[in-house]
Design a protein around this motif. Structure first.
Motif, mmCIF file in Angstrom:
data_model
loop_
_atom_site.group_PDB
_atom_site.id
_atom_site.type_symbol
_atom_site.label_atom_id
_atom_site.label_comp_id
_atom_site.label_asym_id
_atom_site.label_seq_id
_atom_site.Cartn_x
_atom_site.Cartn_y
_atom_site.Cartn_z
ATOM 1 N N SER A 35 34.965 24.800 40.014
ATOM 2 C CA SER A 35 34.405 24.673 38.368
ATOM 3 C C SER A 35 33.733 23.738 38.416
ATOM 4 C CB SER A 35 35.085 25.187 38.317
ATOM 5 O OG SER A 35 36.248 23.761 38.036
ATOM 6 N N ASN A 40 31.267 37.786 36.721
ATOM 7 C CA ASN A 40 32.585 37.413 37.087
ATOM 8 C C ASN A 40 32.865 35.576 37.274
ATOM 9 O OD1 ASN A 40 35.279 37.580 38.459
ATOM 10 N ND2 ASN A 40 34.592 38.750 40.006
ATOM 11 N N GLN A 93 35.338 34.436 38.114
ATOM 12 C CA GLN A 93 35.798 33.300 39.240
ATOM 13 C C GLN A 93 35.142 33.570 40.408
ATOM 14 O OE1 GLN A 93 39.850 36.810 39.174
ATOM 15 N NE2 GLN A 93 37.880 37.682 38.331
ATOM 16 N N GLY A 131 38.648 31.174 34.669
ATOM 17 C CA GLY A 131 38.942 32.276 34.548
ATOM 18 C C GLY A 131 40.057 33.524 35.466
ATOM 19 N N THR A 132 39.920 34.832 34.882
ATOM 20 C CA THR A 132 40.773 35.725 35.434
ATOM 21 C C THR A 132 40.356 37.047 35.448
ATOM 22 O OG1 THR A 132 42.096 36.159 33.833
ATOM 23 C CG2 THR A 132 42.539 34.137 34.649
ATOM 24 N N ASP A 177 38.894 38.405 32.241
ATOM 25 C CA ASP A 177 37.179 37.906 32.453
ATOM 26 C C ASP A 177 36.042 38.397 33.404
ATOM 27 O OD1 ASP A 177 38.183 35.537 30.259
ATOM 28 O OD2 ASP A 177 39.226 34.882 32.624
ATOM 29 N N GLN A 178 36.552 39.097 33.970
ATOM 30 C CA GLN A 178 35.497 40.293 34.821
ATOM 31 C C GLN A 178 34.916 40.861 34.125
ATOM 32 O OE1 GLN A 178 36.526 41.108 38.213
ATOM 33 N NE2 GLN A 178 34.538 42.592 38.626
ATOM 34 N N THR A 221 32.056 27.344 31.771
ATOM 35 C CA THR A 221 31.867 28.763 32.102
ATOM 36 C C THR A 221 30.181 29.070 31.161
ATOM 37 O OG1 THR A 221 32.881 29.719 29.855
ATOM 38 C CG2 THR A 221 33.567 29.548 31.798
#
Length: 561
Positions: free
Chosen positions: A206, A279, A281, A286-287, A290-291, A354
Motif C-alpha cells: 500500500s 479497485n 485492493q 480498501g475492500t 471500495d471497488q 489511495t
C-alpha cells in the motif's frame, strides 16, 4: 473464441414491415449527428461505413475475421487489428496482426508481431507523428515468474506461465515491417511482499501504489489490457487493465530507458503509474466495497473542441458487480493538481494513500436494458451526443446530450456467414442460451461528413447491408445446388443456376469464419455455372460456401475429408 455451428441462411425479397425488423436501422430521429458509422463485425471479414439511414456507403473486404480495433486514418485508410495465421488460440483476443488498408481494400502495410513469446492484441492507436501505439502480451515462464517474487500458491492447476503486458510504439516501415521506437513494460514496475530477498520486495504494498503487485495475479492472463488511448496535450496514455478492474495512466514523454525506471519524463516518475482507479485492493487498500469498476473494454479521451474535452470516457461491462450484471458508460474528470515547477500535471492522492476518485461528469446505464459482458465501446460526438456500442449484441445507439434520449439505433446484420436477411433471428455465438450473438462488434466509431479522409471519396449510398426479409414467397435470382462430391477429398464442384442478370459473389469460409477463398465476384448473365473449390492444401474439416446475388444469399456446408 469457441467454434460455432452455422445456419443455412436463405434470404427472400419482400417489403419489410416495422414489426419484422431484427437487424439494420431501428431508429433515426432528429438530433442525430450527421456522419458515417464504422462497423466491423468480429466474426466476418468485412468492414462497413453506414450512413444515418442505415445505408452502406463503403465496404472493405478484409483478409481475416476476428478483427478488434478498426479506425480511420486522416487520409481515409483503415487501421485494423486482426488475427494473424500465427495467432495464439488459448487466450481471449485472437490477433497478432496490425495493418493499414487503403480505401480500395489493397494493403498499404501489414505487420505480424507474434511468435511464441509475444503477441500484439486487442487495440492500437494512431499517433500524430504517424506511429502506432499497440498492446502486446509477453509470455513469462516459471523462472521469470519466481524471480519476480510470485507466490507459487497463486498458480492455477497446470499453470506454467504468466502473461505480462507491454505498450509498444511502432514506426511502420512499408510494406511489412516496423521499428519499435518506444515501449513501456509492466514487468519493469512490479512489487511484492512475499520474497524479501528479491529486488521487487516491498514491506507494504500500500506504500507503493505506483507499482504493480505481481501477487494479485491468479491465472495466466493476469492484467488483460484490452483498450488504450493517447492524450496528445499531456502526452499520456490511458489503459484499460480489465482483469484487475482498473484504469491506469502512464507517461509517454519518457524515453524507453526512463520508462523502465522511476525517474524522467514530464512527470518525473519514469514508467511508474501516474494514476490508477477502479479497485484499490490491487495496491493493498480498501475492500470489495471500495471497488468501483467491474471489467471494462474501452477508454477514450474526449478530444479538444468537443463537449467534455480532456475528460476520460470508460465503458464498464459491469460483470459480477454486487447490484447485478449491467453495463455503464462513464465520463470522468481525473483529479489533476498543478505543480509550480516543470509545468507538470500530477494526479492527486488522498491522505490514506489511495488515488482520489475522479469527478463523475456523466454516466449512462439501464440495468434491465443495457448489458454486454465483453467488447463494447463509446464515443463523444461533436454535437455533444454519445455513440455507444453494446458489443455482444451488435447494437449501436446514439444518446442525445442532456436528455439521454435515444436518437439513433442500429443492429449489425452481419454474422459469421455474412449478412442476415431482414427478419432473421440473430444466431447465438457460443453454447445455446449464451447472451453473446454472432453479430458482435468490438466497438463502433462515427466520422462526421467533414472528416478529411472522406475528401474526394464516393459516399453514394448503395443499399443496406442486410438482405431481404425472410419468411415470405421464395424469389431468389439463383439456385445453389449441392456441391459434388460431398464429402470430398481434394476438390469439389460448386454449381449455381442464375435465372436473371445479377452480380454474384461466391465465397468459402473455414469454421472460424475466416475467408479461405473468393471463387467469384462479378456480374453473371442467366445460365448455369460451375466453380471448383480446391482444398488440397487445406486442413480436413467443415467449410461453408456462401452465395450472395440480387440482394439474397444462400449457404451450403462442404465436408473435406
Amino acid at each position: 473464441m469457441p467454434s460455432c455451428l452455422f445456419l443455412i441462411l436463405l434470404s427472400v425479397s419482400s417489403t419489410v414491415q416495422a414489426q419484422d425488423r431484427t437487424v439494420g436501422l431501428m431508429r433515426n430521429m432528429p438530433g442525430t449527428f450527421e456522419g458515417y458509422t464504422l462497423i466491423a463485425p468480429i466474426l466476418h471479414p468485412s468492414v462497413y461505413l453506414v450512413d444515418p439511414e442505415g445505408q452502406t456507403v463503403h465496404r472493405w473486404h478484409v483478409n481475416s475475421a476476428f478483427g478488434t480495433t478498426n479506425r480511420l486514418l486522416p487520409d481515409g485508410a483503415l487501421l485494423r487489428v486482426s488475427a494473424s495465421p500465427n495467432s495464439w488460440t488459448d487466450f481471449q483476443g485472437l490477433a497478432g496482426r496490425v495493418e493499414i488498408i487503403e480505401w480500395d481494400a489493397t494493403i498499404r502495410w501489414q505487420y505480424d508481431f507474434v511468435n511464441d513469446e509475444y503477441m500484439l492484441h486487442h487495440d492500437v492507436v494512431p499517433l500524430p507523428n504517424g506511429n502506432i501505439l499497440a498492446i502486446v502480451w509477453d509470455m513469462r515462464d516459471m523462472d521469470e515468474i519466481l524471480a519476480a517474487g510470485y507466490n507459487p500458491a497463486n498458480l492455477a492447476d497446470g499453470q506454467e506461465i504468466i502473461l505480462s503486458e507491454r505498450i509498444v510504439e511502432f514506426k511502420p516501415i512499408l510494406p511489412d515491417s516496423a521499428e519499435i521506437v518506444w515501449q513501456w513494460d509492466s514487468w519493469d514496475h512490479l512489487a511484492q511482499d512475499y520474497a524479501p530477498l528479491l529486488d521487487t520486495y516491498v514491506e507494504n504494498i500500500s506504500d507503493h501504489p505506483q507499482r504493480i503487485d505481481v501477487n494479485t495475479s491468479i491465472g495466466g492472463d493476469w492484467l488483460h489490457f484490452n483498450a488504450l488511448d493517447y492524450n496528445e496535450e499531456l502526452d499520456i496514455i490511458a489503459i484499460s487493465a480489465s482483469y484487475v478492474n482498473e484504469i491506469w495512466v502512464i507517461d509517454h514523454s519518457t524515453s524507453t530507458e526512463e520508462a523502465r525506471g522511476v525517474t524522467g519524463g514530464t512527470f518525473g516518475w519514469g514508467g511508474r503509474l501516474l494514476y490508477r482507479w477502479g479497485n484499490p485492493q490491487m495496491y493493498g487498500l480498501g475492500t470489495d466495497n471500495d471497488q468501483t469498476l467491474h471489467f471494462m473494454h474501452s477508454v477514450l479521451w474526449i478530444p479538444d473542441g468537443l463537449p467534455g474535452a480532456g475528460n476520460l470516457m470508460v465503458f464498464e461491462n459491469g460483470v459480477e458487480q454486487p447490484e447485478g450484471n449491467y453495463s455503464t458508460v462513464h465520463e470522468l474528470k481525473l483529479p489533476y493538481m498543478e505543480e509550480t515547477y516543470g509545468n507538470a500535471v500530477w494526479f492527486a492522492q488522498g491522505i490514506d494513500g489511495t488515488y482520489e476518485d475522479p469527478e463523475s461528469i456523466w454516466t449512462f446505464s439501464a440495468p434491465s436494458e443495457f448489458f454486454s459482458d465483453f467488447v463494447s465501446g463509446q464515443q463523444r460526438l461533436p454535437n455533444g451526443n454519445t455513440l455507444i456500442a453494446e458489443g455482444m449484441t451488435g447494437r449501436i445507439f446514439e444518446l442525445e446530450a442532456g436528455s439521454d434520449a435515444m436518437v439513433w439505433e442500429y443492429v449489425n446484420p452481419v454474422v459469421q456467414t455474412g449478412p442476415l436477411s431482414q427478419g432473421d433471428a440473430i444466431p447465438v455465438f457460443g453454447p445455446p442460451g449464451s447472451p453473446r450473438l454472432q453479430n458482435a462488434v468490438f466497438r463502433a466509431l462515427r466520422y462526421g461528413t467533414a472528416f478529411e479522409g472522406f475528401d474526394g471519396r464516393d459516399l453514394t449510398p448503395i443499399g443496406p447491408i442486410e438482405l431481404n426479409i425472410a419468411g415470405t414467397t421464395l424469389d431468389l435470382p439463383f439456385t445453389l445446388l449441392p456441391n459434388y462430391p460431398n464429402p470430398f477429398s481434394g476438390s469439389t464442384a460448386i454449381d449455381i443456376q442464375i435465372d436473371r442478370p445479377t452480380h454474384v459473389e461466391i465465397t468459402v469460409f473455414n469454421i472460424l469464419g475466416q475467408e479461405v477463398t473468393a471463387l467469384v465476384d462479378e456480374f453473371h448473365s442467366p445460365g448455369t455455372y460451375s466453380y471448383a473449390f480446391d482444398a488440397t492444401a487445406l486442413p480436413r474439416g467443415l467449410y461453408l460456401c456462401r452465395v450472395i446475388a440480387g440482394g439474397s444469399s444462400a449457404t451450403i456446408t462442404l465436408t473435406h475429408q
